[in-house]
Design an enzyme around this catalytic site. Structure first.
Site: not given
Length: 500
Positions: A32, A69, A124, A271, A290
């Site tokens: 982030d 992400c 993730h 990301d 984001k």
């Protein structure tokens, strides 16, 4: 692997770099991190190591990732676009889904040509079965967490508060309670470097959980911002970034002490854009953040550093078009391995572009296309209402100097000034913004902050880009659904773990 084949692959890698040994590769992701959240873009932020590496390397100024992400990290892992993976929109959550198990991760071809492969931090890419975990997908070791976010001191899952820190199959969260995540990851990285057999090439994927929320940091990092940032959240966020910078300094020092730095390539990236609504990130002067497809959400901070870079490329700013999927073929080829051993890649080898020895191999890039995310109202008016591509679909792409957006943007559509001292914190709204408008076109070269929609006077450009989106749409897998049964938390023990 046959010794002759291995030797030939090493020679291929050496020929790419003009040396005999394949490079060590250190790939750093900061979670982030906003465009305005590094010192070389914002002098209030104290990131001397990041600034030095970027200033001595190649800054990527036309580099795109996903708006959040999960798709970014899975695209990075495979070199394949989110539309090819079926992971454009929803997170994996606690459902039995993941980066498909028949996909090839970047660690697998590197391992095949002799690399020692390690991941520290955020994975993730799914965890519902043992087969999903990174140490079963090409990585020799895994030290980190499997989900989207963690608490930085308790190392509990950000969403259900179970422990979420493991070393391969072992839950290790309890022994690290009270110790800060960024420091833990740096220490583990140093340990791996110190123990590395220098006869083997080395790949480290260092994936920080900072500067993702929660906003937590050791107090010692806050002092340097007491007189420059008055807002408490922004000050903590800046201090988290400085802590990451120190961690990177410790990693580079460990490489140097081991005599590995001179033969290393370091890649640094975010990301996605900074989270301006839920956190304290800043993408100023870019628009949005984001979860949006504005530049602030999808244009990432990124650079490449290394003494192996040609002298003429060091200290340069590269404006060639690049996408996060490009790292897979670029780095795998650089290592002397074959990137085309699995399914069709979206990424392309950009090493010549990075080194200034050639142009970008991209004329365009698909930033996002989410077929199951459409405008809530079927608003189709104007010249493009009957185009084969459904303009109510959320999509963004870049073609040369042009950027096209369709459907819902997602999140806020404002420009948000950072909360630093001497700069009034304010949201600058677009008085002409119409949420029902389904097509927008911007000249990013002349208008990098996306202030002026030019779609009404450039129908031919819009039509060309919509035709490209239509072709991509035909290749798009629908996003993975919320498969049941959900995770069995009772059977997991102390840590978030596979349950199938």
């Amino acid at each position: 692997m046959n010794t002759v084949i291995f030797t030939l692959l090493l020679l291929v890698s050496g020929n790419v770099l003009g040396q005999e040994k394949p490079p060590h590769i250190i790939f750093i992701v900061v979670d982030d991190l906003g465009w305005n959240d590094v010192g070389y873009n914002n002098p209030v932020f104290k990131t001397p190591t990041i600034d030095r590496l970027a200033g001595s390397g190649v800054k990527l100024l036309n580099y795109y990732v996903a708006s959040h992400c999960l798709p970014s990290r899975n695209m990075l892992m495979t070199g394949r676009h989110a539309i090819q993976l079926g992971i454009q929109r929803h997170g994996f959550g606690y459902h039995p889904r993941s980066l498909p198990l028949d996909e090839t991760t970047i660690a697998q071809p590197l391992k095949q040509v002799g690399y020692s492969t390690h991941i520290i931090g955020k994975w993730h890419c799914g965890f519902y079965s043992d087969n999903c975990l990174p140490h079963n997908r090409g990585f020799d070791t895994f030290f980190g967490f499997v989900g989207a976010g963690i608490e930085h001191y308790t190392h509990s899952d950000h969403f259900n508060h179970m422990h979420n820190l493991r070393k391969n199959d072992d839950c290790i969260a309890k022994q690290y309670i009270g110790k800060y995540s960024t420091t833990i990851y740096a220490n583990e990285g140093k340990n791996i470097i110190n123990a590395h057999d220098q006869n083997k090439p080395f790949f480290l994927y260092l994936s920080f959980s900072a500067v993702h929320t929660p906003l937590e940091v050791p107090s010692s990092y806050l002092k340097q911002y007491e007189s420059t940032i008055y807002d408490e959240d922004r000050r903590t966020y800046a201090a988290m970034t400085s802590c990451v910078d120190e961690a990177i300094a410790n990693i580079t020092e460990a490489l140097e002490e081991k005599d590995m730095l001179k033969n290393s390539i370091i890649v640094f990236t975010s990301d996605n854009g900074g989270a301006v609504e839920r956190s304290a990130g800043s993408n100023w002067p870019l628009r949005g953040g984001k979860h949006t497809i504005w530049e602030g959400g999808v244009k990432a901070v990124g650079f490449v550093y290394g003494e192996l870079l040609p002298h003429h490329s060091r200290g340069t700013e590269n404006t060639g078009l690049m996408h996060i999927t490009d790292w897979f073929p670029t780095l795998v080829t650089l290592a002397g391995a074959n990137p085309h051993v699995g399914k069709k890649l979206y990424g392309v080898d950009q090493w010549k572009m990075v080194t200034g020895e050639g142009k970008s191999r991209r004329d365009d890039v698909l930033i996002e296309l989410v077929k199951d995310n459409k405008a809530s109202t079927r608003y189709r008016t104007g010249i493009f209402k009957n185009h084969p591509f459904d303009i109510t679909t959320r999509a963004a792409m870049k073609m040369g100097k042009w950027k096209l957006l369709t459907g819902p943007i997602g999140g806020a559509s404002d420009w948000v000034k950072p909360k630093e001292m001497n700069s009034e914190h304010s949201v600058i709204e677009d008085p002409d913004f119409d949420a029902t408008r389904m097509v927008r076109l911007y000249n990013i070269e002349d208008d990098p902050t996306e202030t002026t929609d030019l779609s009404e006077i450039n129908h031919h450009i819009v039509a060309e880009m919509l035709a490209k989106l239509h072709n991509f749409s035909k290749e798009t897998l629908l996003g993975q659904s919320r498969i049941f049964p959900r995770a069995n938390f009772d059977g997991m023990g102390e840590c978030i773990s596979p349950w199938v």
